[in-house]
Scaffold this motif. Structure first.
Motif, PDB file in Angstrom:
ATOM      1  N   ARG A  40       0.825  -1.214   0.000  1.00  0.00           N
ATOM      2  CA  ARG A  40       0.000   0.000   0.000  1.00  0.00           C
ATOM      3  C   ARG A  40       0.856   1.260   0.000  1.00  0.00           C
ATOM      4  N   LEU A  41       1.886   1.271   0.816  1.00  0.00           N
ATOM      5  CA  LEU A  41       2.725   2.467   0.910  1.00  0.00           C
ATOM      6  C   LEU A  41       3.458   2.732  -0.403  1.00  0.00           C
ATOM      7  N   VAL A  42       3.971   1.673  -1.029  1.00  0.00           N
ATOM      8  CA  VAL A  42       4.693   1.854  -2.293  1.00  0.00           C
ATOM      9  C   VAL A  42       3.729   2.254  -3.412  1.00  0.00           C
ATOM     10  N   ALA A  43       2.519   1.711  -3.408  1.00  0.00           N
ATOM     11  CA  ALA A  43       1.532   2.130  -4.406  1.00  0.00           C
ATOM     12  C   ALA A  43       1.205   3.610  -4.264  1.00  0.00           C
ATOM     13  N   GLY A  44       1.171   4.112  -3.040  1.00  0.00           N
ATOM     14  CA  GLY A  44       0.962   5.546  -2.849  1.00  0.00           C
ATOM     15  C   GLY A  44       2.122   6.378  -3.346  1.00  0.00           C
ATOM     16  N   LEU A  45       3.342   5.858  -3.228  1.00  0.00           N
ATOM     17  CA  LEU A  45       4.502   6.594  -3.740  1.00  0.00           C
ATOM     18  C   LEU A  45       4.527   6.615  -5.266  1.00  0.00           C
ATOM     19  N   GLU A  46       3.932   5.637  -5.898  1.00  0.00           N
ATOM     20  CA  GLU A  46       3.849   5.678  -7.357  1.00  0.00           C
ATOM     21  C   GLU A  46       2.914   6.791  -7.816  1.00  0.00           C
ATOM     22  N   ARG A  47       1.860   7.037  -7.067  1.00  0.00           N
ATOM     23  CA  ARG A  47       0.943   8.135  -7.410  1.00  0.00           C
ATOM     24  C   ARG A  47       1.479   9.489  -6.951  1.00  0.00           C
ATOM     25  N   HIS A  48       2.270   9.489  -5.874  1.00  0.00           N
ATOM     26  CA  HIS A  48       2.826  10.740  -5.338  1.00  0.00           C
ATOM     27  C   HIS A  48       4.326  10.519  -5.112  1.00  0.00           C
ATOM     28  N   PRO A  49       5.143  10.670  -6.124  1.00  0.00           N
ATOM     29  CA  PRO A  49       6.572  10.336  -6.008  1.00  0.00           C
ATOM     30  C   PRO A  49       7.329  11.125  -4.946  1.00  0.00           C
ATOM     31  N   ASP A  50       6.891  12.344  -4.658  1.00  0.00           N
ATOM     32  CA  ASP A  50       7.582  13.164  -3.671  1.00  0.00           C
ATOM     33  C   ASP A  50       7.128  12.895  -2.236  1.00  0.00           C
ATOM     34  N   GLY A  51       6.096  12.129  -2.066  1.00  0.00           N
ATOM     35  CA  GLY A  51       5.594  11.837  -0.733  1.00  0.00           C
ATOM     36  C   GLY A  51       4.141  12.239  -0.583  1.00  0.00           C
ATOM     37  N   TYR A  52       3.513  11.718   0.456  1.00  0.00           N
ATOM     38  CA  TYR A  52       2.100  12.013   0.695  1.00  0.00           C
ATOM     39  C   TYR A  52       1.806  11.806   2.169  1.00  0.00           C
ATOM     40  N   GLN A  53       0.640  12.309   2.571  1.00  0.00           N
ATOM     41  CA  GLN A  53       0.206  12.184   3.954  1.00  0.00           C
ATOM     42  C   GLN A  53      -0.737  10.996   4.076  1.00  0.00           C
ATOM     43  N   LEU A  54      -0.444  10.119   5.026  1.00  0.00           N
ATOM     44  CA  LEU A  54      -1.200   8.879   5.207  1.00  0.00           C
ATOM     45  C   LEU A  54      -2.071   8.983   6.454  1.00  0.00           C
ATOM     46  N   ASP A  55      -3.361   8.747   6.271  1.00  0.00           N
ATOM     47  CA  ASP A  55      -4.293   8.676   7.393  1.00  0.00           C
ATOM     48  C   ASP A  55      -4.215   7.264   7.967  1.00  0.00           C
ATOM     49  N   LEU A  56      -3.640   7.140   9.166  1.00  0.00           N
ATOM     50  CA  LEU A  56      -3.383   5.828   9.743  1.00  0.00           C
ATOM     51  C   LEU A  56      -4.675   5.089  10.082  1.00  0.00           C
ATOM     52  N   ALA A  57      -5.607   5.766  10.720  1.00  0.00           N
ATOM     53  CA  ALA A  57      -6.844   5.108  11.124  1.00  0.00           C
ATOM     54  C   ALA A  57      -7.650   4.663   9.911  1.00  0.00           C
ATOM     55  N   LEU A  58      -7.722   5.507   8.893  1.00  0.00           N
ATOM     56  CA  LEU A  58      -8.488   5.153   7.700  1.00  0.00           C
ATOM     57  C   LEU A  58      -7.829   4.008   6.946  1.00  0.00           C
ATOM     58  N   THR A  59      -6.508   4.049   6.814  1.00  0.00           N
ATOM     59  CA  THR A  59      -5.804   2.971   6.119  1.00  0.00           C
ATOM     60  C   THR A  59      -5.971   1.647   6.847  1.00  0.00           C
ATOM     61  N   ALA A  60      -5.873   1.663   8.166  1.00  0.00           N
ATOM     62  CA  ALA A  60      -6.067   0.430   8.932  1.00  0.00           C
ATOM     63  C   ALA A  60      -7.483  -0.107   8.767  1.00  0.00           C
ATOM     64  N   LYS A  61      -8.451   0.780   8.748  1.00  0.00           N
ATOM     65  CA  LYS A  61      -9.838   0.338   8.627  1.00  0.00           C
ATOM     66  C   LYS A  61     -10.114  -0.259   7.256  1.00  0.00           C
ATOM     67  N   THR A  62      -9.544   0.334   6.206  1.00  0.00           N
ATOM     68  CA  THR A  62      -9.759  -0.218   4.865  1.00  0.00           C
ATOM     69  C   THR A  62      -9.081  -1.568   4.677  1.00  0.00           C
ATOM     70  N   MET A  63      -8.099  -1.871   5.508  1.00  0.00           N
ATOM     71  CA  MET A  63      -7.424  -3.166   5.444  1.00  0.00           C
ATOM     72  C   MET A  63      -7.993  -4.175   6.434  1.00  0.00           C
TER      73      MET A  63
END
Length: 248
Positions: free
Chosen positions: A111-134
């Motif tokens: 998941r983290l690497v897929a986000g870096l492909e969409r945002h190569p310079d970095g992005y902000q990750l919502d921890l609670a939302l990401t955990a819930k979707t998984m």
């Protein structure tokens, strides 16, 4: 014989007091001998305890919903691993890294690497939302399954902490031998076969033609390697071709 005159003996007067008078005097003397206790001020009662109202708890919940816990995900720049490493979604990671990282950490890394492909310079990750979707639970601290999986990514050198989040590898290095020694013998043997295998020009050309046809038909890059193996391409060649296709 003459009678003697009556002789009257005069006794001194003794004051006669009644029993009631004696008892009253005795009570007075006893009461006078008692020491009165010192004056004590009354202790004020404790203040009444108040419970938080429903409105305050509702405001706390609303505030937690407005301010989710987040972290910044940035790429970990490592030229050596970036050139020769494996994609986190590759079959190599599934076969040899999965038993080291565990399934939860492996999926989070993808998941983290897929986000870096969409945002190569970095992005902000919502921890609670990401955990819930998984399908994972998340609580503040390091005790939740999601937080423990992130710690495993850091523990095995696939991410490192920054001042505001994590720096994550976009390519995964080969599994270290100290980790392979803990794996079952069948996995160790498969890894030895992977390292000893070689890529021929004929198999590489065939795999490239099949991969281009798959991409033109709209297949996802994440499934190219699996489909190449399904049509008879060896693991090493399929991994190389899928990696080249992802870099295009």
């Amino acid at each position: 014989m003459p009678t003697s005159p009556d002789v009257f003996i005069k006794h001194p007067e003794v004051p006669v007091t009644s029993i009631d008078a004696i008892s009253s005097d005795t009570d007075i003397s006893r009461s006078d001998s008692r020491v009165s206790p010192p004056d004590r001020r009354p202790i004020p009662p404790p203040p009444p305890r108040t419970r938080p109202t429903s409105s305050s708890s509702t405001n706390a919940v609303a505030q937690s919903d407005v301010e989710p816990c987040t972290m910044v995900i940035r790429p970990w720049i490592d030229p050596l691993v970036d050139d020769d490493g494996h994609d986190p979604r590759s079959r190599y990671v599934e076969q040899f890294w999965l038993g080291v990282l565990g399934p939860t950490a492996t999926w989070i890394l993808r998941r983290l690497v897929a986000g870096l492909e969409r945002h190569p310079d970095g992005y902000q990750l919502d921890l609670a939302l990401t955990a819930k979707t998984m399908g994972l639970s998340y609580t503040a601290g390091r005790s939740s399954p999601f937080a423990k999986a992130l710690q495993r990514c850091t523990m095995f050198g696939l991410a490192h902490q920054t001042s505001d989040g994590l720096a994550v590898r976009r390519r995964i290095p080969p599994v270290a031998h100290r980790h392979l020694r803990r794996m079952p013998p069948v996995v160790q043997s498969a890894h030895d076969d992977w390292e000893r295998s070689s890529i021929t020009i004929d198999s590489l050309s065939r795999a490239h033609r099949i991969a281009l046809a798959m991409l033109e038909s709209g297949d996802d890059l994440a499934v190219i390697e699996h489909q190449l193996v399904a049509v008879g391409i060896d693991d090493l060649t399929a991994a190389e071709v899928a990696d080249n296709a992802a870099r295009l």
